[in-house]
Design a protein around this motif. Structure first.
Motif, short mmCIF file in Angstrom:
data_model
loop_
_atom_site.label_atom_id
_atom_site.label_comp_id
_atom_site.label_asym_id
_atom_site.label_seq_id
_atom_site.Cartn_x
_atom_site.Cartn_y
_atom_site.Cartn_z
N ASP A 1 1.44 1.81 -7.56
CA ASP A 1 0.21 1.12 -6.87
C ASP A 1 1.40 -0.55 -6.42
OD1 ASP A 1 1.45 -0.31 -9.26
OD2 ASP A 1 -0.29 0.78 -10.60
N VAL B 1 0.46 -1.16 0.09
CA VAL B 1 -0.13 -0.54 0.16
C VAL B 1 0.76 0.93 -0.26
CG1 VAL B 1 -1.59 1.36 1.62
CG2 VAL B 1 -1.89 -0.68 1.35
N TRP B 2 0.44 2.16 -1.26
CA TRP B 2 1.06 3.29 -0.61
C TRP B 2 0.49 4.69 -0.81
CZ3 TRP B 2 6.18 4.76 -3.35
CH2 TRP B 2 7.26 3.37 -2.54
N PRO B 3 1.45 5.47 0.07
CA PRO B 3 0.52 6.85 0.77
C PRO B 3 -0.88 7.41 -0.53
CG PRO B 3 2.22 7.08 1.88
CD PRO B 3 2.44 5.72 0.47
N GLU B 4 -1.75 8.05 -0.74
CA GLU B 4 -2.87 8.09 -1.65
C GLU B 4 -2.37 9.58 -2.08
OE1 GLU B 4 -6.80 9.64 0.31
OE2 GLU B 4 -6.95 7.14 1.32
N GLY B 5 -2.26 9.86 -3.08
CA GLY B 5 -1.84 11.03 -3.60
C GLY B 5 -0.35 10.92 -5.08
N THR B 6 -0.10 9.55 -4.26
CA THR B 6 1.30 9.45 -4.65
C THR B 6 1.15 8.96 -6.45
OG1 THR B 6 1.67 6.97 -3.95
CG2 THR B 6 2.10 8.67 -2.92
#
Length: 635
Positions: free
Chosen positions: A447, A439-444
């Protein structure tokens, strides 16, 4: 007079002074003493709050996470740099034991040498060199600190390490008091023998007892903070001790409340022994750390936040609220989320030990000044607050970016010199996605298919028993300001996680010293969630003058032994703006001078020997009168 006053007098007389001109107390030791960034962790070191209980002398806290008596002495960034700060008449507080206990009480260098002698190189590599034996090498390093402190004209004070919160049958266990006598390892001619024990009357594996022996041998003041903290912990009991005095992660490190109480207890114990008595500030007045609120510098539009600790004792009435108020432009918060100009801090039992945050948002260039006032009945404390906004308009944007998806290459923009990535005690295992479910931080926009740099400890097996960073195991990146420029850094960013289980821990620091002394902790995470990339972006204000460097280091460790678990790193970035000092045209030369040499750099900061025709370079030209000019030149 108390029993350790003669030792202090003897020490002072041996230097020809009674420390009447003492200016500083330098504190050396481990993570239980160290300074912590309130935005990075809830952990605090007790020497962070020592200044609050002393008047007329400055505390220079140089406690270092992960340090043992050996590593603090041998690694140049620490003891050598402290000695440069010491002046005749100063005091040096010496507290080591926690990390000396590595290898079950065996000396790490001796164990390494044994394994190397029998060809067990993997075991030698996995041995933690920081460990010392309490009766031998530990005492040797304490003697070195004492002797070199006295050589510098300063007074050493040996301090028993604070306890670990190891409760058993209404007391603190032997190992909680730094006595490994119930379970230690021993190096023999035929190898390492584990699970050894000696009776409690045998003090050969007791670090605090051995420190007392050095104090007696060398006539050095000794403060038994080990017993002092054991008494404090027992007065709270197991649960409340962990919940109130501990940081919530294990039984070693402290909360702000625990750190403040121990700092006060230390000064109280010193005063009882006739040590530092003229500086002790143990009144029932309100105390605040820091005493003045210089929030520092930020760029226009940024907010500056600083944590304060307020203490009060023997307050009347016994229960109530302390009121904190701020002048215009300054807001307050008890939890870091809700902000207002007025704050109520509850207390009970006539005792207040509470943290709060002060924030200033800088809308225009210049210095904001104000006051934070703390009121408890008739008791009052006023803190002057300042914050300065910097305008970098007209500067040249510069950055360096390591993508770390397939190799360690980087992209640099603007006039700066890059320090490439390097590994110490670690290596790049491979470049791969940490896990199919990453899981990557939102906005990056990233995937789970995105690859990262996966880093592993040399030898592949993470050792057991590590509760903190290892100073010789890290990954480093950096940048250097070019000649005749200043690099104003406004962002440090990266993503990271642990792969293969949620046990990976990390601390992140930067330093502007070449030997990495005085590092600044900007991130700390215990037991990172597995395969979940964490965003470590911060917005500091760092000014790098020409030739100065910023080094960024990641110190990972695992909280248990495991094989093959990796520390994943991605998208490391250092960003800021470059201003030129004395930039002028290449033709702007004083009459009668001659060019004696020229150096050429690309706009990305890379030096070149032969500039290409039609390209723009930064040229550093030296003249016969000694002057140096920096300019942009099209070839």
């Amino acid at each position: 007079m108390k029993k350790f006053l003669p030792a202090l007098l003897a020490s002072a007389l041996s230097m020809g002074t009674l420390n009447a001109d003492a200016k500083k107390i330098h504190t050396i030791g481990d993570s239980t003493m160290a300074n912590y960034d309130e935005s990075a962790t809830v952990t605090r070191g007790w020497c962070q709050y020592l200044q609050q209980f002393l008047d007329g002398i400055e505390v220079n806290n140089r406690g270092k996470s992960g340090a043992s008596s050996k590593s603090f002495y041998k690694e140049a960034a620490f003891w050598t740099s402290v000695k440069k700060q010491m002046e005749p008449g100063d005091y040096v507080l010496i507290q080591f034991a926690h990390n000396d206990e590595k290898n079950g009480g065996m000396d790490g260098d001796e164990v390494k040498a044994y394994y190397q002698s029998i060809g067990e190189n993997a075991k030698a590599e996995a041995t933690d060199y920081r460990g010392t034996h309490p009766s031998t090498t530990y005492k040797d390093y304490l003697r070195k600190y004492v002797e070199e402190t006295r050589e510098a004209g300063c007074t050493p004070i040996l301090v028993g390490s604070i306890c670990r919160m190891y409760f058993s049958n209404g007391t603190i266990r032997r190992n909680g008091r730094h006595d490994l006598g119930d379970n230690f390892s021993k190096l023999t001619s035929t190898g390492v023998v584990e699970k050894q024990s000696v009776p409690e009357s045998d003090n050969s594996m007791d670090y605090v007892y051995q420190m007392k022996e050095v104090a007696t041998e060398l006539n050095v003041p000794f403060v038994d903070l080990t017993t002092g903290t054991a008494d404090l912990y027992l007065s709270y009991g197991d649960k409340d001790c962990h919940d109130i005095l501990g940081d919530g992660d294990g039984s070693t490190h402290l909360s702000a409340t625990g750190a403040a109480l121990i700092a006060r207890k230390f000064v109280s114990m010193c005063k009882e022994q006739g040590l530092l008595a003229e500086y002790a500030h143990l009144t029932s007045d309100l105390g605040v750390t820091p005493a003045e609120g210089d929030l520092g510098q930020a760029y226009i539009g940024q907010a500056l936040t600083k944590e304060f600790m307020v203490t009060g004792f023997d307050l009347a009435p016994a229960s109530g609220n302390v009121t904190v108020t701020a002048t215009d432009g300054i807001t307050l918060s008890a939890d870091g989320s809700e902000w207002a100009s007025t704050l109520k801090l509850p207390y009970d039992g006539g005792t207040l030990i509470q943290r709060f945050n002060v924030r200033a948002t800088l809308a225009e260039e210049g210095t904001l000044t104000g006051t934070v006032s703390i009121q408890a009945g008739e008791k009052r404390a006023d803190i002057p607050v300042t914050a300065t906004a910097i305008n970098l308009s007209g500067s040249t944007e510069a950055s360096v970016y390591w993508r770390l998806e397939k190799d360690d290459s980087y992209v640099a923009q603007g006039p700066l010199t890059v320090i490439p990535e390097s590994h110490h005690g670690m290596y790049v295992q491979r470049y791969a996605n940490p896990n199919a479910n990453t899981v990557w931080p939102e906005g990056t926009g990233f995937d789970a298919s995105r690859k990262t740099q996966r880093n592993l400890i040399i030898g592949d097996v993470w050792p057991d028993g590590e509760i903190d960073e290892v100073s010789t195991r890290y990954i480093e990146f950096g940048v250097t300001a070019m000649p005749n420029t200043t690099f104003n850094i406004d962002e440090i960013g990266y993503y990271m996680c642990g792969a293969g289980g949620g046990w990976m821990c990390v601390k992140v620091y930067y330093s502007t010293e070449d030997d990495f002394s005085n590092p600044v902790n900007i991130y700390e995470k215990k037991k990172m969630p597995a395969n979940t990339m964490l965003d470590g972006k911060v917005n500091p204000v760092i000014k790098l003058d020409a030739g100065k460097s910023l080094r960024l280091r990641f110190y990972p460790w695992l909280d248990r032994t495991a094989n093959g678990k990796t520390f994943c790193l991605s998208d490391v970035k250092i960003h800021g703006y470059v201003t030129s000092a004395g930039e002028s045209s290449i033709t702007d030369v004083i009459a009668g001078t001659e060019v004696t040499g020229s150096t050429f750099y690309t706009l990305q900061g890379m030096q070149v020997a032969n500039p290409a025709k039609g390209s723009l370079y930064i040229t550093r030209t030296t003249y016969s009168d000694g002057s140096v000019k920096t300019s942009k030149q099209l070839f």
